[in-house]
Scaffold this motif. Structure first.
Motif, PDB file in Angstrom:
ATOM      1  N   ALA A   1     -27.197 -47.806  93.532  1.00  0.00           N
ATOM      2  CA  ALA A   1     -26.641 -47.140  92.355  1.00  0.00           C
ATOM      3  C   ALA A   1     -27.530 -46.026  91.812  1.00  0.00           C
ATOM      4  O   ALA A   1     -27.014 -44.957  91.454  1.00  0.00           O
TER       5      ALA A   1
ATOM      6  N   ILE B   1     -26.924 -42.854  93.573  1.00  0.00           N
ATOM      7  CA  ILE B   1     -25.595 -42.274  93.404  1.00  0.00           C
ATOM      8  C   ILE B   1     -25.575 -41.300  92.235  1.00  0.00           C
ATOM      9  O   ILE B   1     -24.987 -40.225  92.319  1.00  0.00           O
TER      10      ILE B   1
ATOM     11  N   HIS C   1     -25.156 -47.558 107.379  1.00  0.00           N
ATOM     12  CA  HIS C   1     -24.030 -47.699 106.461  1.00  0.00           C
ATOM     13  C   HIS C   1     -22.840 -48.439 107.086  1.00  0.00           C
ATOM     14  O   HIS C   1     -21.716 -48.348 106.581  1.00  0.00           O
TER      15      HIS C   1
ATOM     16  N   THR D   1     -16.861 -38.488  90.351  1.00  0.00           N
ATOM     17  CA  THR D   1     -16.887 -39.335  91.551  1.00  0.00           C
ATOM     18  C   THR D   1     -17.976 -40.400  91.444  1.00  0.00           C
ATOM     19  O   THR D   1     -17.751 -41.574  91.793  1.00  0.00           O
ATOM     20  N   ALA D   2     -19.149 -40.006  90.969  1.00  0.00           N
ATOM     21  CA  ALA D   2     -20.237 -40.967  90.801  1.00  0.00           C
ATOM     22  C   ALA D   2     -19.881 -42.024  89.775  1.00  0.00           C
ATOM     23  O   ALA D   2     -20.151 -43.226  89.972  1.00  0.00           O
TER      24      ALA D   2
ATOM     25  N   ARG E   1     -16.953 -43.094  89.020  1.00  0.00           N
ATOM     26  CA  ARG E   1     -16.002 -44.015  89.643  1.00  0.00           C
ATOM     27  C   ARG E   1     -16.702 -44.968  90.611  1.00  0.00           C
ATOM     28  O   ARG E   1     -16.425 -46.168  90.618  1.00  0.00           O
ATOM     29  N   ARG E   2     -17.607 -44.461  91.421  1.00  0.00           N
ATOM     30  CA  ARG E   2     -18.307 -45.332  92.376  1.00  0.00           C
ATOM     31  C   ARG E   2     -19.060 -46.445  91.667  1.00  0.00           C
ATOM     32  O   ARG E   2     -19.103 -47.587  92.132  1.00  0.00           O
TER      33      ARG E   2
ATOM     34  N   GLU F   1     -14.671 -50.170  93.699  1.00  0.00           N
ATOM     35  CA  GLU F   1     -15.938 -49.644  94.208  1.00  0.00           C
ATOM     36  C   GLU F   1     -17.032 -50.673  93.885  1.00  0.00           C
ATOM     37  O   GLU F   1     -16.931 -51.809  94.308  1.00  0.00           O
ATOM     38  N   MET F   2     -18.051 -50.296  93.113  1.00  0.00           N
ATOM     39  CA  MET F   2     -19.127 -51.223  92.774  1.00  0.00           C
ATOM     40  C   MET F   2     -18.885 -51.991  91.482  1.00  0.00           C
ATOM     41  O   MET F   2     -19.582 -52.955  91.188  1.00  0.00           O
TER      42      MET F   2
END
Length: 347
Positions: A51, A54, A246, A315-316, A318-319, A325-326
């Motif tokens: 995280a 990100i 990954h 985008t970050a 949301r991730r 996502e996370m």
């Protein structure tokens, strides 16, 4: 010089050939020790992304979480402690945010990898490194951050078989490493609620680290925030996994050359904390924690300052926070010393 992959694999095969199959926990400990000692595993060129890598928003909000808690507790003399701090990205972002709140704590990093220690000192030149939590300062409150730390600690697996519950071991079949079952039966230690499952996981190493830290926090003052993927147990199932470039791969291929992890049992960590006199707060999802700490406002501020980065920032966000996502898979557990206020986002 660190051992080459061939040297490590050869040592592991000789260990098994000489003494027989080894417990999964021993295999995981040996493989991860080699893995982390010999590389920087983070980022696009590595095996996984955490995280803090990100977005800066993650570390900044964790820093504000720490600063808010320390100031409300009257603990401006606290130390910032991070377990397994990667490249130091989270700590650098968190300490920058803490500085804006008026705190500049001494920095203590628990890290054994010489490769990662060098990366950390580039970002945090005044940091003090520790091989384990036992040498952390004893004269002040500790604010401990553990992001994706406990998932890499060794686990034990007990598997149900026709002849009872037995421990998963790792053996050498002449061509490759293979999982197998030990001879000793563990039927008596399987909780009644889990006996219908096929696999029961525990992490004595995680519980030991958590208990030591909780005892220190209860005695000295302070708090701990653990963020990781996991569950609020008990839960039966096999969560051991390996990542390389990954992608998920076989955990028993290429030992020491891929990241071995397992889901964290947050209920077990909370119970360990309470046993040492610390206060364990409600387990929350990473998404809920970051939203409560103000990630929406921080994302908006960053986008105003750099409009061209707005898609990247969204985008970050949301991730980090979206349920698919996370946001839901990753959980957060906060511990505090008795008498300390409730941490932000954990009520």
């Amino acid at each position: 010089m660190p051992a080459s992959p061939e040297d490590f694999g050869g040592r592991l095969r000789r260990l098994i050939a000489g003494g027989g199959a080894i417990p999964l926990a021993q295999y995981m400990a040996l493989a991860n020790a080699h893995y982390y000692a010999t590389r920087d595993p983070l980022g696009a060129a590595g095996d996984f992304t955490t995280a803090p890598e990100i977005s800066q928003m993650f570390g900044e909000l964790i820093g504000l979480w720490a600063a808010d808690l320390a100031l409300r507790a009257g603990a401006s003399d606290c130390a910032y402690v991070e377990l397994g701090p990667g490249r130091g990205t989270l700590a650098a972002d968190a300490l920058r945010a803490m500085g804006k709140a008026g705190l500049a704590p001494p920095v203590h990093l628990v890290e054994t990898s010489p490769v990662l220690r060098r990366a950390q000192l580039e970002r945090l030149p005044g940091a003090t490194h520790h091989d384990d939590v036992g040498s952390l300062p004893a004269d002040r409150p500790l604010i401990v951050i553990a992001n994706e730390f406990f998932d890499a600690l060794p686990i034990r697996q007990l598997l149900r078989s026709d002849s009872g519950w037995r421990e998963r071991m790792v053996d050498w079949d002449g061509t490759r490493l293979v999982p197998t079952l030990g001879e000793q039966r563990f039927d008596a230690v399987i909780p009644e609620t889990l006996r219908d499952g096929e696999v029961v996981e525990t992490s004595p190493a995680s519980v030991a680290v958590l208990r030591e830290l909780a005892a220190r926090i209860a005695a000295q003052g302070g708090a701990l925030l653990a963020i990781d993927y996991g569950y609020e147990g008990p839960l039966a199932g096999d969560t051991l996994q390996a990542l390389h470039r990954h992608r998920f791969v076989d955990p028993f291929d290429a030992p020491g050359e891929q990241d071995l992890t397992a889901h964290v049992d947050f209920a077990a960590l909370a119970d360990a904390a309470r046993a040492e006199g610390a206060i364990a707060h409600k387990v929350v999802t990473q998404g809920a924690l970051l939203e409560a700490l103000g990630i929406a406002a921080r994302a908006a501020a960053l986008a105003r300052a750099a409009p061209e980065r707005q898609p990247e920032i969204e985008t970050a966000w949301r991730r980090l926070c979206a349920p698919d996502e996370m946001g839901t898979l990753f959980k957060a557990l906060a511990l505090t010393a008795p008498g300390w206020p409730t941490p932000g986002g954990c009520a």
